[in-house]
Enzyme design. Structure first.
Site, PDB file in Angstrom:
ATOM      1  N   HIS A  92      -9.082  -3.861   4.778  1.00  0.00           N
ATOM      2  CA  HIS A  92      -9.616  -3.035   6.706  1.00  0.00           C
ATOM      3  C   HIS A  92      -9.708  -1.628   6.286  1.00  0.00           C
ATOM      4  CE1 HIS A  92      -8.827  -7.566   8.049  1.00  0.00           C
ATOM      5  NE2 HIS A  92      -7.759  -7.602   6.519  1.00  0.00           N
TER       6      HIS A  92
HETATM    7  O1  RIB Z   1      -5.451  -6.911  10.243  1.00  0.00           O
HETATM    8  C1  RIB Z   1      -5.085  -5.791   9.575  1.00  0.00           C
HETATM    9  C2  RIB Z   1      -5.065  -3.951   9.272  1.00  0.00           C
HETATM   10  O2  RIB Z   1      -3.233  -4.667   9.160  1.00  0.00           O
HETATM   11  C3  RIB Z   1      -4.543  -3.114   8.130  1.00  0.00           C
HETATM   12  O3  RIB Z   1      -4.690  -2.078   8.523  1.00  0.00           O
HETATM   13  C4  RIB Z   1      -3.350  -3.569   7.419  1.00  0.00           C
HETATM   14  O4  RIB Z   1      -3.214  -2.948   6.163  1.00  0.00           O
HETATM   15  C5  RIB Z   1      -2.484  -4.424   8.004  1.00  0.00           C
HETATM   16  O5  RIB Z   1      -2.070  -2.635   8.512  1.00  0.00           O
END
Ligand code: RIB
Ligand code: CA
Length: 328
Positions: free
Chosen positions: A250
């Protein structure tokens, strides 16, 4: 990339909860000569504040990043802290464990936000890849932040898309819904919108086995070894979670888009966070039909060039690891 002097490089503050994908995001920033990471803030989320701070200090040391790392708050504004060791490993970097190294800046995370925004007025790009706790605390300290920052980029939310934490909530927002609400509301009164990478965009970045093998080939380098061991754990988690042998990465997409403007388009949307829903607390709600009569406060990432981004990320990391590692 142009070998810019530090005075012409883009100043960036990364507020993160390393965390496996946060680690890739930090490494990506270190690879870019056109970016100067001028500060790192650690926010409890994926793992505890002690662990995210140790990981951020260890990663910035390994990456040769000459940036202050400031310890953020130990807990969200209201919600009791929840962490995700099953996703990111017992200490946040999967199978990799970093020794204690370096010392945090004497300032709080919130204070570092405020100080850097004043030090680089109109130039600082703020990027948050974890919960918004410390940015909300900084906003309470300095309400002018939305006008002082050049831009704010956030990984968070799932808008008209299933959640990854509750049925409708995404992790970063679910950990601290009140903080997210305060940030979106503050930027709703500002001249520039938050660039938001929500799950429907970031889950387009799905690494498969060939990508995992490409990262594993970087293991001879200290940073490569951490990323490879972390990613191995991330694949194991995704498979155990029924998502197949893969990993959604992500944070790096949001960071790369912030510093290049590439790999996704955006569309304006009015966004807020559900704080009282019994089934939906922590949901990020987008007003697609304009029912609230509010101006958009978010530029939502869309039309992601996932293949192009993954190639860019792996080439950037591989080139830096194999080339002369440049300190930042
Ligand atoms: O939902 C994904 C996010 O939540 C990303 O930033 C991952 O590192 C967690 O922090
Ligand atoms: Ca994160």
């Amino acid at each position: 990339m142009a070998n810019l002097t530090s005075s012409t490089a883009l100043p960036v503050l990364l507020d993160c909860d390393p965390g496996i994908d946060d680690a890739f995001a930090l490494a990506y920033l270190a690879c870019r000569d056109d970016v100067k990471t001028v500060g790192v803030v650690t926010t409890a989320g994926n793992v505890s504040q002690d662990d995210v701070l140790r990981n951020a200090l260890g990663l910035t040391e390994l990456l040769g990043m000459n940036a202050p790392v400031a310890r953020g708050a130990d807990a969200p504004l209201v919600e009791p802290l929840m962490t995700a060791e099953e996703t990111h490993g017992p200490h946040g970097l999967g199978h990799a464990v970093l020794e204690e190294c370096g010392r945090p800046d004497s300032r709080s995370g919130a204070q570092l936000w405020v100080d850097l925004a004043h030090q680089y007025p109109g130039r600082l790009v703020g990027i948050v890849t974890g919960p918004l706790t410390n940015l909300a605390l900084a906003l309470r300290e300095e309400p002018e932040l939305p006008r002082l920052l050049r831009r704010l980029h956030v990984m968070g939310g799932a808008i008209n898309h299933r959640g990854n934490t509750g049925p409708t909530s995404e992790w970063n927002i679910a950990v601290d819904p009140e903080a997210a609400h305060e940030v979106f509301e503050a930027w709703g009164k500002a001249s520039q919108r938050v660039v938001l990478g929500a799950l429907q965009a970031t889950e387009a970045v799905r690494l498969d086995e060939k990508h995992r093998q490409a990262v594993a080939q970087l293991k001879d380098h200290p940073v490569g070894a951490v990323l490879a061991d972390a990613l191995q754990f991330y694949f194991e988690f995704h498979q155990a979670d029924g998502l197949g042998w893969c990993a959604y990465l992500h944070d790096p997409l949001v960071v790369a888009n912030a510093v290049t403007g590439q790999f996704a388009k955006t569309r304006p949307l009015a966004v807020d966070v559900e704080l009282t829903g019994t089934l939906t607390r922590g949901q990020t709600v987008g007003d697609e039909l304009g029912r609230w009569g509010k101006e958009p406060n978010v530029d939502l990432l869309c039309d992601v060039d996932a293949e192009g981004f993954i190639e860019h990320l792996l080439t950037t990391l591989g080139g830096w690891v194999e080339g002369p590692s440049s300190g930042h």
